[in-house]
Each structure stands twice: as structure tokens, then as C-alpha cells.
Design an enzyme around this catalytic site. Structure first.
Site, PDB file in Angstrom:
ATOM      1  NE  ARG A  90     -35.163  -7.296 -31.283  1.00 52.94           N
ATOM      2  CZ  ARG A  90     -35.187  -6.056 -31.076  1.00 52.94           C
ATOM      3  NH1 ARG A  90     -34.648  -5.576 -30.030  1.00 52.94           N
ATOM      4  NH2 ARG A  90     -36.193  -5.357 -31.522  1.00 52.94           N
ATOM      5  CB  ILE A 109     -35.853  -4.076 -35.565  1.00 55.38           C
ATOM      6  CG1 ILE A 109     -35.390  -5.533 -35.165  1.00 55.38           C
ATOM      7  CG2 ILE A 109     -35.334  -3.119 -34.380  1.00 55.38           C
ATOM      8  CD1 ILE A 109     -34.160  -5.881 -34.922  1.00 55.38           C
ATOM      9  CB  SER A 110     -41.007  -6.591 -34.742  1.00 57.81           C
ATOM     10  OG  SER A 110     -41.675  -6.259 -35.878  1.00 57.81           O
ATOM     11  CD  GLN A 111     -42.830  -5.340 -27.461  1.00 56.24           C
ATOM     12  OE1 GLN A 111     -44.005  -4.964 -28.154  1.00 56.24           O
ATOM     13  NE2 GLN A 111     -43.191  -5.725 -26.301  1.00 56.24           N
TER      14      GLN A 111
END
Length: 214
Positions: free
Chosen positions: A38, A64-66
Site C-alpha cells: 500500500r 486513498i480509502s481506509q
């Protein structure tokens, strides 16, 4: 240079433990979170934030999503190898990579041109190859490639776009965060041509899904 070292792998393992503690049980989703670097999806100066379970700003006012949110949405999709999946909001490409990792044929659409170009070349570089990546209006979906087995919307939608429901195969699943200020994660399962089952889960916060204003 793409670097993914032992320290990164160790931090990913901690992240895996966090999403498991929060209730993610799908083994394939957990493995994907544990495998995907990530930190490469973020500006290198923010590397330390990559394996915290939180959203983080990226280009074009997007985030950027959790990781937990990505895992939650993906788990609810019940992706099987070979599924044709439509992703609305490519963003950083992290969710795209998770879907590719699960063996899905991914069709993804991004509204921000700058982000679309950057993510497209980046995904290729790290070896994740969606079937089709396009720049355009997520509300319209990709009618030319429909129907889809699964649809995931990665931005908050004030309402459920009819076009997307229409592009879902019978038996297919769509996961979409619906709402203005905060969103309710919602699952639609298409039972027949005109019939959908709807299940609501808890509240989540997303950046808004932008309509094409051009």
C-alpha cells in the site's frame, strides 16, 4: 524503484491483524491486504502512514480509502475468480489492486483525468492489470461492457445511480456508500430483472462521487 522490504511486510501484517480484529473474516481479502504494498500507492514522504488503518489524501482532492473500508466493501462483494467487476472511482488504484489480486476481471472508471493517467501507468508498473481502465463519469458506469457480476462504488453517492443497477447481472452484487454528509454502506443483490434485495450496514465517510459537469 519499487521497494517493498521486510519492514513494509511487517507493517502490513500489523494492518492485517487490525482488519481481522474489526471483523473481516474473508481469507482471500485478508491475504490481498497482506500482500499489496500500500505504501507504493502514496507519496513516498508519507510512507509511514501507509499501514495505519485510515484514509489519506492523494492527488486531485481525493483520498486513498481506509484499508478496513476497502476490505469491508470487498468482503461484501464476495468476489470469485473470473468475476467481471465494475469499480466506480479508480482513485489511487489500491481497491483495483485488491480486486485484481482476487482474480477478478476489473473494469474501472475514474473521473479525475490527472489521477486516471497517473494510476493507469502506476498499476501497470507494479503488475496489476485491470481489463479496462477509463476516464469518465462514474454515474453512467460502462454500459458497453455490462452486465457485471459485481459493482463497487468507492465514493459517496447522494443517491443510487439507476444506470449502475441496470448494469448488474441477475444474481450480481453491488456495494455502494449512499448519503450526503456521511454514507450508509449499502448492498444490492439483483434477484431478477426488476427485483433487488437491499441490505444496509453501518456508516462510513467517503469523498463525494462527482458527476460529470462538462
Amino acid at each position: 524503484m519499487i521497494k517493498d522490504n521486510y519492514r513494509h511486510k511487517g507493517k502490513r501484517q500489523q494492518l492485517v491483524n487490525i482488519v481481522k480484529k474489526k471483523g473481516i473474516t474473508s481469507q482471500s481479502v485478508i491475504e490481498a491486504i497482506g500482500k499489496i504494498p500500500r505504501h507504493l500507492f502514496m507519496d513516498s514522504s508519507f510512507e509511514d502512514h501507509a499501514y495505519q488503518d485510515k484514509a489519506f489524501p492523494i492527488a486531485a482532492d481525493q483520498t486513498i480509502s481506509q484499508p478496513y473500508t476497502v476490505a469491508f466493501q470487498t468482503e461484501k462483494l464476495e468476489v470469485e475468480k473470473g468475476d467481471k467487476v465494475l469499480e466506480i472511482g479508480t482513485g489511487s488504484g489500491y481497491q483495483t489492486a485488491v480486486l485484481c489480486e482476487l482474480g477478478a476481471k476489473v473494469y474501472s472508471i475514474e473521473r479525475q483525468r490527472e489521477l486516471y493517467k497517473k494510476t493507469k501507468s502506476f498499476l501497470n508498473k507494479i503488475g496489476y492489470r485491470p481489463k479496462h481502465l477509463s476516464f469518465g463519469d462514474g454515474y453512467k458506469g460502462m454500459p458497453n461492457y455490462a452486465p457485471f457480476d459485481k459493482i463497487v462504488v468507492t465514493a459517496g453517492a447522494p443517491y443510487v445511480p439507476k444506470a449502475l443497477l441496470g448494469q448488474l447481472a441477475v444474481g450480481g452484487r453491488m456495494v455502494i456508500p449512499v448519503g450526503d454528509e456521511s454514507q450508509t454502506m449499502t448492498l444490492f443483490i439483483r434477484k431478477s430483472l426488476h427485483e433487488f434485495d437491499k441490505t444496509e450496514f453501518g456508516e462510513f465517510r467517503f469523498v463525494p462521487l462527482l458527476e460529470d459537469k462538462n
